[in-house]
Write an enzyme that holds these catalytic residues in place. Structure first.
Site, PDB file in Angstrom:
ATOM      1  N   SER A   1       0.861  -1.187   0.000  1.00  0.00           N
ATOM      2  CA  SER A   1       0.000   0.000   0.000  1.00  0.00           C
ATOM      3  C   SER A   1       0.893   1.232   0.000  1.00  0.00           C
ATOM      4  O   SER A   1       1.640   1.474   0.954  1.00  0.00           O
ATOM      5  CB  SER A   1      -0.890   0.011   1.245  1.00  0.00           C
ATOM      6  OG  SER A   1      -1.361   1.330   1.453  1.00  0.00           O
TER       7      SER A   1
ATOM      8  N   HIS B   1      -0.963  -1.414  -4.457  1.00  0.00           N
ATOM      9  CA  HIS B   1      -2.242  -1.063  -3.833  1.00  0.00           C
ATOM     10  C   HIS B   1      -2.307   0.449  -3.614  1.00  0.00           C
ATOM     11  O   HIS B   1      -1.450   1.027  -2.949  1.00  0.00           O
ATOM     12  CB  HIS B   1      -2.375  -1.807  -2.494  1.00  0.00           C
ATOM     13  CG  HIS B   1      -3.684  -1.635  -1.800  1.00  0.00           C
ATOM     14  ND1 HIS B   1      -4.794  -2.404  -2.090  1.00  0.00           N
ATOM     15  CD2 HIS B   1      -4.065  -0.796  -0.820  1.00  0.00           C
ATOM     16  CE1 HIS B   1      -5.805  -2.043  -1.308  1.00  0.00           C
ATOM     17  NE2 HIS B   1      -5.387  -1.051  -0.529  1.00  0.00           N
TER      18      HIS B   1
ATOM     19  N   ASP C   1      -4.543   3.512  -2.183  1.00  0.00           N
ATOM     20  CA  ASP C   1      -5.642   3.861  -1.290  1.00  0.00           C
ATOM     21  C   ASP C   1      -6.160   5.246  -1.616  1.00  0.00           C
ATOM     22  O   ASP C   1      -5.465   6.242  -1.430  1.00  0.00           O
ATOM     23  CB  ASP C   1      -5.163   3.811   0.172  1.00  0.00           C
ATOM     24  CG  ASP C   1      -4.987   2.391   0.653  1.00  0.00           C
ATOM     25  OD1 ASP C   1      -5.944   1.602   0.520  1.00  0.00           O
ATOM     26  OD2 ASP C   1      -3.898   2.053   1.156  1.00  0.00           O
TER      27      ASP C   1
ATOM     28  N   MET D   1      -8.831   8.093  -0.789  1.00  0.00           N
ATOM     29  CA  MET D   1      -9.696   8.536   0.327  1.00  0.00           C
ATOM     30  C   MET D   1     -10.183   9.957   0.074  1.00  0.00           C
ATOM     31  O   MET D   1      -9.442  10.785  -0.455  1.00  0.00           O
ATOM     32  CB  MET D   1      -8.903   8.499   1.636  1.00  0.00           C
ATOM     33  CG  MET D   1      -8.246   7.157   1.918  1.00  0.00           C
ATOM     34  SD  MET D   1      -7.462   7.137   3.535  1.00  0.00           S
ATOM     35  CE  MET D   1      -6.697   5.501   3.501  1.00  0.00           C
TER      36      MET D   1
ATOM     37  N   HIS E   1      -8.096   0.891  -4.380  1.00  0.00           N
ATOM     38  CA  HIS E   1      -9.062   0.720  -3.298  1.00  0.00           C
ATOM     39  C   HIS E   1      -9.760   2.060  -3.067  1.00  0.00           C
ATOM     40  O   HIS E   1      -9.163   2.982  -2.513  1.00  0.00           O
ATOM     41  CB  HIS E   1      -8.284   0.242  -2.043  1.00  0.00           C
ATOM     42  CG  HIS E   1      -9.122   0.083  -0.828  1.00  0.00           C
ATOM     43  ND1 HIS E   1      -8.563  -0.115   0.436  1.00  0.00           N
ATOM     44  CD2 HIS E   1     -10.459   0.070  -0.643  1.00  0.00           C
ATOM     45  CE1 HIS E   1      -9.531  -0.227   1.326  1.00  0.00           C
ATOM     46  NE2 HIS E   1     -10.689  -0.119   0.697  1.00  0.00           N
TER      47      HIS E   1
ATOM     48  N   MET F   1     -12.086   4.484  -1.317  1.00  0.00           N
ATOM     49  CA  MET F   1     -12.777   4.796  -0.062  1.00  0.00           C
ATOM     50  C   MET F   1     -13.387   6.176  -0.234  1.00  0.00           C
ATOM     51  O   MET F   1     -12.992   7.148   0.420  1.00  0.00           O
ATOM     52  CB  MET F   1     -11.785   4.731   1.102  1.00  0.00           C
ATOM     53  CG  MET F   1     -11.341   3.309   1.420  1.00  0.00           C
ATOM     54  SD  MET F   1      -9.821   3.216   2.393  1.00  0.00           S
ATOM     55  CE  MET F   1      -8.607   3.302   1.065  1.00  0.00           C
TER      56      MET F   1
ATOM     57  N   MET G   1     -11.292  -5.838   5.227  1.00  0.00           N
ATOM     58  CA  MET G   1     -10.577  -4.815   5.991  1.00  0.00           C
ATOM     59  C   MET G   1     -10.353  -5.317   7.412  1.00  0.00           C
ATOM     60  O   MET G   1     -11.307  -5.613   8.122  1.00  0.00           O
ATOM     61  CB  MET G   1     -11.391  -3.507   6.033  1.00  0.00           C
ATOM     62  CG  MET G   1     -11.586  -2.816   4.696  1.00  0.00           C
ATOM     63  SD  MET G   1     -10.050  -2.425   3.840  1.00  0.00           S
ATOM     64  CE  MET G   1      -9.205  -1.407   5.059  1.00  0.00           C
TER      65      MET G   1
ATOM     66  N   GLY H   1      -8.950   4.290   6.601  1.00  0.00           N
ATOM     67  CA  GLY H   1      -8.665   5.717   6.772  1.00  0.00           C
ATOM     68  C   GLY H   1      -7.201   6.005   7.004  1.00  0.00           C
ATOM     69  O   GLY H   1      -6.705   7.043   6.575  1.00  0.00           O
ATOM     70  N   PHE H   2      -6.513   5.091   7.660  1.00  0.00           N
ATOM     71  CA  PHE H   2      -5.121   5.350   8.026  1.00  0.00           C
ATOM     72  C   PHE H   2      -4.287   4.080   7.965  1.00  0.00           C
ATOM     73  O   PHE H   2      -4.803   2.991   8.203  1.00  0.00           O
ATOM     74  CB  PHE H   2      -5.047   5.928   9.453  1.00  0.00           C
ATOM     75  CG  PHE H   2      -5.860   7.180   9.617  1.00  0.00           C
ATOM     76  CD1 PHE H   2      -5.362   8.417   9.212  1.00  0.00           C
ATOM     77  CD2 PHE H   2      -7.145   7.118  10.132  1.00  0.00           C
ATOM     78  CE1 PHE H   2      -6.132   9.567   9.315  1.00  0.00           C
ATOM     79  CE2 PHE H   2      -7.927   8.265  10.250  1.00  0.00           C
ATOM     80  CZ  PHE H   2      -7.413   9.494   9.840  1.00  0.00           C
ATOM     81  N   GLY H   3      -3.020   4.258   7.673  1.00  0.00           N
ATOM     82  CA  GLY H   3      -2.079   3.161   7.797  1.00  0.00           C
ATOM     83  C   GLY H   3      -1.611   3.039   9.235  1.00  0.00           C
ATOM     84  O   GLY H   3      -1.929   3.883  10.079  1.00  0.00           O
ATOM     85  N   GLY H   4      -0.904   1.961   9.515  1.00  0.00           N
ATOM     86  CA  GLY H   4      -0.254   1.812  10.813  1.00  0.00           C
ATOM     87  C   GLY H   4      -1.165   1.467  11.971  1.00  0.00           C
ATOM     88  O   GLY H   4      -0.782   1.603  13.134  1.00  0.00           O
TER      89      GLY H   4
ATOM     90  N   ASP I   1      -6.544  -6.440   4.281  1.00  0.00           N
ATOM     91  CA  ASP I   1      -5.945  -5.111   4.249  1.00  0.00           C
ATOM     92  C   ASP I   1      -6.021  -4.459   5.628  1.00  0.00           C
ATOM     93  O   ASP I   1      -7.112  -4.209   6.135  1.00  0.00           O
ATOM     94  CB  ASP I   1      -6.710  -4.270   3.218  1.00  0.00           C
ATOM     95  CG  ASP I   1      -6.125  -2.881   3.007  1.00  0.00           C
ATOM     96  OD1 ASP I   1      -5.066  -2.575   3.567  1.00  0.00           O
ATOM     97  OD2 ASP I   1      -6.757  -2.100   2.255  1.00  0.00           O
ATOM     98  N   GLY I   2      -4.858  -4.206   6.218  1.00  0.00           N
ATOM     99  CA  GLY I   2      -4.802  -3.450   7.469  1.00  0.00           C
ATOM    100  C   GLY I   2      -4.100  -4.204   8.580  1.00  0.00           C
ATOM    101  O   GLY I   2      -4.496  -5.306   8.944  1.00  0.00           O
ATOM    102  N   GLY I   3      -3.014  -3.620   9.048  1.00  0.00           N
ATOM    103  CA  GLY I   3      -2.300  -4.219  10.175  1.00  0.00           C
ATOM    104  C   GLY I   3      -1.583  -5.515   9.851  1.00  0.00           C
ATOM    105  O   GLY I   3      -1.307  -6.323  10.750  1.00  0.00           O
TER     106      GLY I   3
ATOM    107  N   GLY J   1       1.147  -1.818   4.091  1.00  0.00           N
ATOM    108  CA  GLY J   1       1.825  -0.543   3.903  1.00  0.00           C
ATOM    109  C   GLY J   1       3.033  -0.427   4.802  1.00  0.00           C
ATOM    110  O   GLY J   1       4.196  -0.568   4.377  1.00  0.00           O
TER     111      GLY J   1
HETATM  112  C1  DX5 Z   1      -6.424   1.637   5.264  1.00  0.00           C
HETATM  113  C2  DX5 Z   1      -5.888   1.231   3.934  1.00  0.00           C
HETATM  114  C3  DX5 Z   1      -4.770   0.264   3.987  1.00  0.00           C
HETATM  115  C4  DX5 Z   1      -3.569   0.760   4.720  1.00  0.00           C
HETATM  116  C5  DX5 Z   1      -2.769  -0.390   5.209  1.00  0.00           C
HETATM  117  O1  DX5 Z   1      -7.527   2.444   5.087  1.00  0.00           O
HETATM  118  O2  DX5 Z   1      -6.910   0.663   3.149  1.00  0.00           O
HETATM  119  O3  DX5 Z   1      -4.427  -0.178   2.679  1.00  0.00           O
HETATM  120  O4  DX5 Z   1      -2.769   1.592   3.940  1.00  0.00           O
HETATM  121  O5  DX5 Z   1      -1.709   0.111   5.955  1.00  0.00           O
HETATM  122  P1  DX5 Z   1      -0.973  -0.778   7.066  1.00  0.00           P
HETATM  123  O6  DX5 Z   1      -0.389  -1.939   6.368  1.00  0.00           O
HETATM  124  O7  DX5 Z   1       0.048   0.175   7.598  1.00  0.00           O
HETATM  125  O8  DX5 Z   1      -2.022  -1.158   8.068  1.00  0.00           O
HETATM  126 ZN    ZN Z   2      -6.373  -0.256   1.179  1.00  0.00          ZN
END
Ligand code: DX5
Ligand code: ZN
Length: 221
Positions: A10, A35, A37, A39, A68, A70, A139, A144-147, A177-179, A199
């Site tokens: 991502s 990927h 994202d 938003m 993706h 959003m 998901m 909304g956010f990475g990390g 996707d996520g974490g 990501g």
């Molecule tokens: C969250 C995104 C993810 C995100 C994943 O809304 O859809 O793709 O970037 O980031 P990590 O891998 O850091 O959780």
């Molecule tokens: Zn995503």
């Protein structure tokens, strides 16, 4: 049937001042998809990139772009992302009035369609449209956010989707996707996922670390 694990970095976690180089670097490091994202500051509480940026990034990798969305309403912007070079377009059921029609529109444009389901969205939302999708994106964080931290309750959802896809007998990518980290990837794969979006875990440590980061998520080391 569960396919070999594919990794989709991502770019939300990449250096936004050098996105083209970052995409080229993860491509060289063995990624399978890019990927992206998208938003809108409305459907999710963050604002990222639009079709012009996707079009600008397209020449930096031969890998398919997994876009993706959003954004809400999603329908008016699907054509712009298709034109910009998206190969997979994933949408959330809550982002428009007629999910099934949106997925048909993506396929009619010659692209692969995906349905993305939030942690609070029942698995049935995806099961209802399996005939119209090439990818299901579970998901494992709120978008909304990475990390953010992986939400373990989504493992049961992944397992249910694995069973449903296998019963269908057609290839559908089961993405999460996520974490996703070296710690959370093994249970996610064991539950049936074959496509990991990551990501933070891919873009950690700078370009010289990307190949090892990707291999670790795939289960290579
Ligand atoms: C969250 C995104 C993810 C995100 C994943 O809304 O859809 O793709 O970037 O980031 P990590 O891998 O850091 O959780
Ligand atoms: Zn995503």
């Amino acid at each position: 049937m569960q396919q070999p694990v594919r990794i989709a970095p991502s770019i939300l976690a990449a250096d936004f001042a050098r996105l083209g180089e970052e995409i080229a670097a993860v491509t060289a490091a063995g990624a399978d998809f890019i990927h992206v994202d998208v938003m809108d500051g409305h459907f999710v509480p963050n604002l990222t990139i639009g079709p012009a940026v996707v079009a600008g990034l397209r020449p930096y990798s031969k890998l398919p772009f997994d876009v993706h969305l959003m954004i809400s309403p999603v329908d008016p912007l699907v054509p712009a992302f298709v034109k910009a070079g998206a190969d997979i377009v994933s949408v959330h059921p809550e982002a428009g009035p007629h999910l099934h029609r949106t997925l048909q529109t993506i396929r009619a444009a010659g692209k692969r369609s995906g349905v993305a389901i939030n942690p609070g969205t029942p698995v049935e939302a995806a099961l209802q449209v399996l005939d119209e999708v090439d990818l299901v994106l579970v998901m494992s964080v709120n978008p909304g956010f990475g990390g953010q931290a992986f939400i373990p309750s989504q493992l049961a959802k992944i397992a249910r989707l694995r069973a449903a896809i296998d019963a269908l007998g057609r290839t559908i990518d089961l993405a999460v996707d996520g974490g996703i980290t070296a710690e959370t990837a093994p249970p996610v794969i064991a539950a049936g996922a074959d496509f990991l979006v990551a990501g933070t875990a891919v873009f950690a440590g700078g370009a010289e670390s990307y190949a090892a980061n990707i291999a670790r998520l795939r289960g290579g080391s």
